[in-house]
Scaffold this motif. Structure first.
Motif, short mmCIF file in Angstrom:
data_model
loop_
_atom_site.label_atom_id
_atom_site.label_comp_id
_atom_site.label_asym_id
_atom_site.label_seq_id
_atom_site.Cartn_x
_atom_site.Cartn_y
_atom_site.Cartn_z
N VAL A 51 0.84 -1.20 0.00
CA VAL A 51 0.00 0.00 0.00
C VAL A 51 0.87 1.25 0.00
CG1 VAL A 51 -1.62 1.38 1.37
CG2 VAL A 51 -2.02 -1.05 1.07
N THR A 52 1.90 1.26 0.84
CA THR A 52 2.79 2.42 0.90
C THR A 52 3.46 2.67 -0.45
OG1 THR A 52 3.21 2.04 3.25
CG2 THR A 52 4.82 3.38 2.06
N ALA A 53 3.95 1.62 -1.08
CA ALA A 53 4.60 1.77 -2.39
C ALA A 53 3.60 2.24 -3.45
CB ALA A 53 5.24 0.45 -2.81
N LEU A 54 2.38 1.71 -3.42
CA LEU A 54 1.36 2.12 -4.39
C LEU A 54 0.97 3.58 -4.19
CD1 LEU A 54 -0.93 -1.04 -4.46
CD2 LEU A 54 0.55 -0.22 -6.30
N ARG A 55 0.89 4.01 -2.95
CA ARG A 55 0.57 5.42 -2.68
C ARG A 55 1.67 6.34 -3.19
NH1 ARG A 55 -1.79 4.59 3.36
NH2 ARG A 55 -3.90 4.00 2.76
N LYS A 56 2.93 5.90 -3.10
CA LYS A 56 4.04 6.69 -3.64
C LYS A 56 3.88 6.84 -5.16
CE LYS A 56 7.79 5.26 -0.59
NZ LYS A 56 9.15 4.67 -0.66
N GLN A 68 4.29 5.75 -14.05
CA GLN A 68 4.99 4.88 -13.12
C GLN A 68 4.63 3.45 -13.44
OE1 GLN A 68 7.11 5.21 -10.41
NE2 GLN A 68 7.41 7.33 -11.00
N THR A 69 5.62 2.56 -13.38
CA THR A 69 5.40 1.16 -13.72
C THR A 69 5.34 0.31 -12.46
OG1 THR A 69 6.52 1.44 -15.82
CG2 THR A 69 6.33 -0.81 -15.00
N VAL A 70 4.37 -0.61 -12.45
CA VAL A 70 4.19 -1.55 -11.34
C VAL A 70 4.24 -2.94 -11.92
CG1 VAL A 70 2.57 -2.37 -9.60
CG2 VAL A 70 2.79 0.08 -10.02
N ARG A 71 5.02 -3.82 -11.30
CA ARG A 71 5.10 -5.22 -11.74
C ARG A 71 4.52 -6.08 -10.62
NH1 ARG A 71 9.69 -2.66 -13.16
NH2 ARG A 71 10.10 -2.52 -15.38
N LEU A 72 3.38 -6.69 -10.88
CA LEU A 72 2.68 -7.54 -9.91
C LEU A 72 2.26 -8.83 -10.58
CD1 LEU A 72 0.25 -5.10 -8.06
CD2 LEU A 72 2.08 -6.41 -7.02
N ASP A 73 2.49 -9.92 -9.90
CA ASP A 73 2.04 -11.23 -10.38
C ASP A 73 2.40 -11.49 -11.85
OD1 ASP A 73 0.92 -11.74 -7.88
OD2 ASP A 73 -0.98 -10.83 -8.44
N GLY A 74 3.61 -11.16 -12.23
CA GLY A 74 4.07 -11.42 -13.58
C GLY A 74 3.55 -10.47 -14.64
N GLU A 75 2.79 -9.48 -14.24
CA GLU A 75 2.27 -8.50 -15.18
C GLU A 75 2.90 -7.15 -14.91
OE1 GLU A 75 -1.95 -8.25 -15.67
OE2 GLU A 75 -2.21 -10.34 -15.12
N GLU A 76 3.03 -6.37 -15.95
CA GLU A 76 3.59 -5.03 -15.83
C GLU A 76 2.55 -4.04 -16.29
OE1 GLU A 76 7.72 -4.34 -17.00
OE2 GLU A 76 6.94 -2.72 -18.26
N VAL A 77 2.26 -3.05 -15.45
CA VAL A 77 1.27 -2.03 -15.79
C VAL A 77 1.92 -0.68 -15.58
CG1 VAL A 77 -0.98 -1.04 -15.24
CG2 VAL A 77 -0.63 -3.50 -15.03
N THR A 78 1.75 0.21 -16.53
CA THR A 78 2.24 1.57 -16.39
C THR A 78 1.03 2.46 -16.12
OG1 THR A 78 4.10 1.15 -17.85
CG2 THR A 78 3.48 3.45 -17.51
N PHE A 79 1.08 3.15 -14.98
CA PHE A 79 -0.02 4.02 -14.59
C PHE A 79 0.29 5.46 -14.99
CE2 PHE A 79 -0.50 0.48 -11.62
CZ PHE A 79 -1.84 0.19 -11.80
N THR A 80 -0.72 6.11 -15.51
CA THR A 80 -0.66 7.53 -15.85
C THR A 80 -1.92 8.18 -15.32
OG1 THR A 80 -1.83 7.23 -17.94
CG2 THR A 80 0.58 7.00 -18.01
N LYS A 81 -2.03 9.46 -15.49
CA LYS A 81 -3.26 10.13 -15.04
C LYS A 81 -4.50 9.53 -15.67
CE LYS A 81 -1.54 14.64 -13.69
NZ LYS A 81 -1.71 16.08 -13.83
N ALA A 82 -4.33 8.96 -16.86
CA ALA A 82 -5.47 8.41 -17.59
C ALA A 82 -6.06 7.18 -16.92
CB ALA A 82 -5.06 8.07 -19.02
N ASN A 83 -5.27 6.45 -16.14
CA ASN A 83 -5.82 5.25 -15.50
C ASN A 83 -5.63 5.24 -13.98
OD1 ASN A 83 -3.11 4.67 -15.49
ND2 ASN A 83 -3.28 2.70 -16.51
#
Length: 88
Positions: free
Chosen positions: A23-28, A40-55
């Protein structure tokens, strides 16, 4: 064969078995995206997602999920979110 529970969230490597750390890392990540407009890119459970203001909605949902897991791991009961009433 052992599967690692370590994941990369933004610039942090966290253990999925420690949901409060997740949670702390996601809030950062959210703060970084919202304030700087950067991806910002998050790698969870073998998937990579890049978050932007759009999502940000997807990022917020992930934060809520791990907040609940953190509350369970901490022995706290999670309270439901306040319901919104619309008066017409």
């Amino acid at each position: 064969m052992s599967v690692s529970s370590l994941v990369q969230i933004g610039n942090d490597t966290v253990d999925l078995n420690k949901p409060c750390d997740v949670v702390t890392a996601l809030r950062k990540v959210k703060l970084s995206v919202v304030t700087g407009g950067i991806a910002q890119t998050v790698r969870l459970d073998g998937e990579e997602v890049t978050f932007t203001k759009a999502n940000l909605t997807a990022l917020n949902a992930l934060i809520v999920e791990y907040e609940a897991a953190c509350a369970r791991a901490s022995g706290k009961t999670s309270r439901g979110r306040a319901r919104r009433a619309r008066w017409g």
